[in-house]
Write an enzyme that holds these catalytic residues in place. Structure first.
Site, short mmCIF file in Angstrom:
data_model
loop_
_atom_site.label_atom_id
_atom_site.label_comp_id
_atom_site.label_asym_id
_atom_site.label_seq_id
_atom_site.Cartn_x
_atom_site.Cartn_y
_atom_site.Cartn_z
CG ASP A 172 45.82 13.85 -75.17
OD1 ASP A 172 46.72 13.05 -75.52
OD2 ASP A 172 46.01 15.08 -75.05
CE1 TYR B 177 50.32 16.15 -68.41
CE2 TYR B 177 50.00 15.13 -66.27
CZ TYR B 177 50.39 16.21 -67.03
OH TYR B 177 50.83 17.34 -66.40
CG HIS C 44 54.33 16.73 -70.71
ND1 HIS C 44 54.50 18.02 -71.17
CD2 HIS C 44 52.99 16.57 -70.52
CE1 HIS C 44 53.31 18.61 -71.27
NE2 HIS C 44 52.38 17.76 -70.88
NE ARG D 265 50.03 20.05 -59.38
CZ ARG D 265 49.90 19.45 -60.58
NH1 ARG D 265 48.99 19.86 -61.43
NH2 ARG D 265 50.68 18.45 -60.90
CD GLU E 202 49.68 19.25 -74.55
OE1 GLU E 202 48.87 18.33 -74.78
OE2 GLU E 202 49.84 19.76 -73.42
CD GLU F 217 49.52 14.61 -77.04
OE1 GLU F 217 48.86 13.55 -77.06
OE2 GLU F 217 49.18 15.62 -76.39
CG ASP G 66 46.17 17.79 -77.40
OD1 ASP G 66 45.09 18.10 -77.91
OD2 ASP G 66 46.31 17.61 -76.17
NE ARG H 147 50.49 24.40 -72.84
CZ ARG H 147 50.34 23.09 -72.90
NH1 ARG H 147 49.36 22.50 -72.21
NH2 ARG H 147 51.12 22.35 -73.65
CD GLN I 63 46.29 22.86 -70.14
OE1 GLN I 63 46.90 23.36 -71.08
NE2 GLN I 63 46.69 21.74 -69.57
CE1 TYR J 119 45.19 23.61 -63.61
CE2 TYR J 119 45.29 21.22 -63.57
CZ TYR J 119 45.75 22.44 -63.14
OH TYR J 119 46.78 22.48 -62.23
CE LYS K 292 45.57 20.17 -72.92
NZ LYS K 292 46.95 19.94 -73.35
CB THR L 66 43.51 17.22 -81.89
OG1 THR L 66 43.05 17.66 -80.61
CG2 THR L 66 44.65 16.23 -81.71
CB THR M 299 53.25 16.63 -74.07
OG1 THR M 299 52.04 17.35 -74.21
CG2 THR M 299 54.41 17.43 -74.63
CD GLU N 251 57.01 19.96 -71.20
OE1 GLU N 251 57.68 19.06 -70.69
OE2 GLU N 251 56.25 19.76 -72.18
CA CA Z 1 47.76 16.43 -74.87
#
Ligand code: CA
Length: 373
Positions: free
Chosen positions: A99, A101, A106, A115, A170, A172, A204, A208, A211, A215, A224, A228, A315, A329
């Site tokens: 997967d 990014y 995104h 962050r 997500e 995708e 996906d 959260r 995650q 992560y 994750k 899927t 995503t 988001e």
């Molecule tokens: Ca993903």
């Protein structure tokens, strides 16, 4: 037209009344939807199979020839079964799942949410398509119920364990590898169409809260890997010839192995529906990294490809608030933005067809069911 005309002919795996699984293509004719039984139509033994893998391994010449045969059968509605009479299954046996990014919008949004005090994009992001290896065994067919995952979350003063309270989607696009490669060799960006058979819609599912706690430093893991979902139909690249577009642009210019000339994406419109209401319309043409660049990067270290490998875009989020591809988001991290038990999510995809209209890629649906105890 509803997007399943002779200019599309997506491949899937079907069965009738609990019988053996085999490969077919979908064709709609007026109000009627059909599946053409490709083994019956062609006699090709690789099509009397519970997945597309054996057929995909045969390569582009066979794909082209079979598509011509399928078109002739579909036009005449020979060897056709009503779609209403078949069960659809996971179309491929997934070998490895990777997967990426690849959406700058995104990655920037998530960076700002996760962050808030740091740089939204990390220093590597515009130099390579960031990705991770996912879990092939939990890729499921559209319609498979999604059991709410449990896991460990950040807590004060100590972590807690329980059902995810921030279950997300997500939206995708997934790319399906037909022809593998040798261990120790690289697959160039310009060999994309020699290896990639087609594309699927892909959700996906992401927890959260799990995650966010797990992560760092090694990336996504249990937040994750629980599920899927992919569409039952694989749209062959041949049906997307009119959908290629230049992506918005890359600065700085990537390293040569990422092909400065390999920056074409697909003009695919995505629609996210939650409980019957459209909540977002992400445009795939706004991605930063192209599918060919993702493939080149995936193999630049000599890692081999296998038939059935699935690599996903990450995503898809466009620049506008109503083009975001995840609930994280869309709700900008708010606690009430996520999925409840019983919620149903459907992803829909359309693309320009080769005959001037639009084709409808396979949709991806799933309903959230409560955590099993
Ligand atoms: Ca993903």
């Amino acid at each position: 037209m509803n997007g399943f005309g002779l200019d599309h002919l997506p491949y899937g795996v079907f069965s009738v009344a609990g019988g053996p699984r085999r490969v077919g293509v979908r064709i709609d004719d007026g109000d009627e939807s059909w599946v053409v039984d490709l083994f019956a139509a062609t006699g090709r033994p690789e099509l009397e199979a519970p997945s597309l893998n054996a057929f995909m391994a045969l390569g582009p010449d066979t794909w082209r020839e079979t598509r011509e045969q399928a078109a002739a059968e579909a036009e005449a509605l020979r060897h056709a079964v009503p779609l209403a009479d078949v069960a659809l299954h996971l179309p491929i046996e997934v070998a490895d799942y990777v997967d990426f990014y690849a959406s700058e919008h995104h990655a920037t949004n998530v960076g700002r949410i996760f962050r808030p005090d740091g740089e939204a994009l990390l220093p590597n992001w515009k130099h390579l398509p960031v990705g991770y290896h996912g879990r092939a065994g939990t890729v499921v067919a559209s319609g498979t119920p999604i059991v709410r995952p449990s896991g460990q979350r950040r807590g004060d003063p100590t972590p807690t364990y329980g059902p995810s309270t921030r279950l997300d989607i997500e939206a995708e696009l997934g790319f399906v590898v037909g022809v593998g490669s040798e261990l120790g060799s690289r697959v160039s960006y310009d060999a994309f169409a020699e290896h990639v058979f087609g594309v699927v819609g892909l959700n996906d599912w992401s927890a959260r809260d799990i995650q966010a706690w797990e992560y760092v430093p090694l990336g996504p893991f249990l937040g994750k890997s629980f599920a899927t979902s992919i569409s039952p139909w694989v749209t062959p690249l041949a049906a997307l010839d009119a959908a290629w577009v230049e992506l918005p642009g890359q600065d700085p210019e990537p390293l040569p192995y990422l092909g400065p000339g390999a920056t074409r994406g697909l003009d695919i419109d995505v629609e996210i529906e939650v409980n019957g209401e459209v909540v977002s319309r992400p445009p795939y043409r706004t991605m930063y990294w192209s599918p060919a660049q993702m493939l080149a990067h995936l193999t630049v270290n000599g890692a081999s490809l296998r038939t059935g490998d699935l690599f996903a875009s990450g995503t898809i989020s466009g620049p506008e608030p109503d083009q975001r591809g995840s609930l994280l988001e869309l709700g900008w991290g708010a606690d009430d933005a996520f999925l409840d038990d019983g919620d149903e999510v459907v992803l829909r995809y359309t693309a320009p067809g080769t005959w001037g209209g639009r084709i409808t890629l396979g949709e991806v649906g799933g309903v959230i069911t409560p955590t099993s105890t």
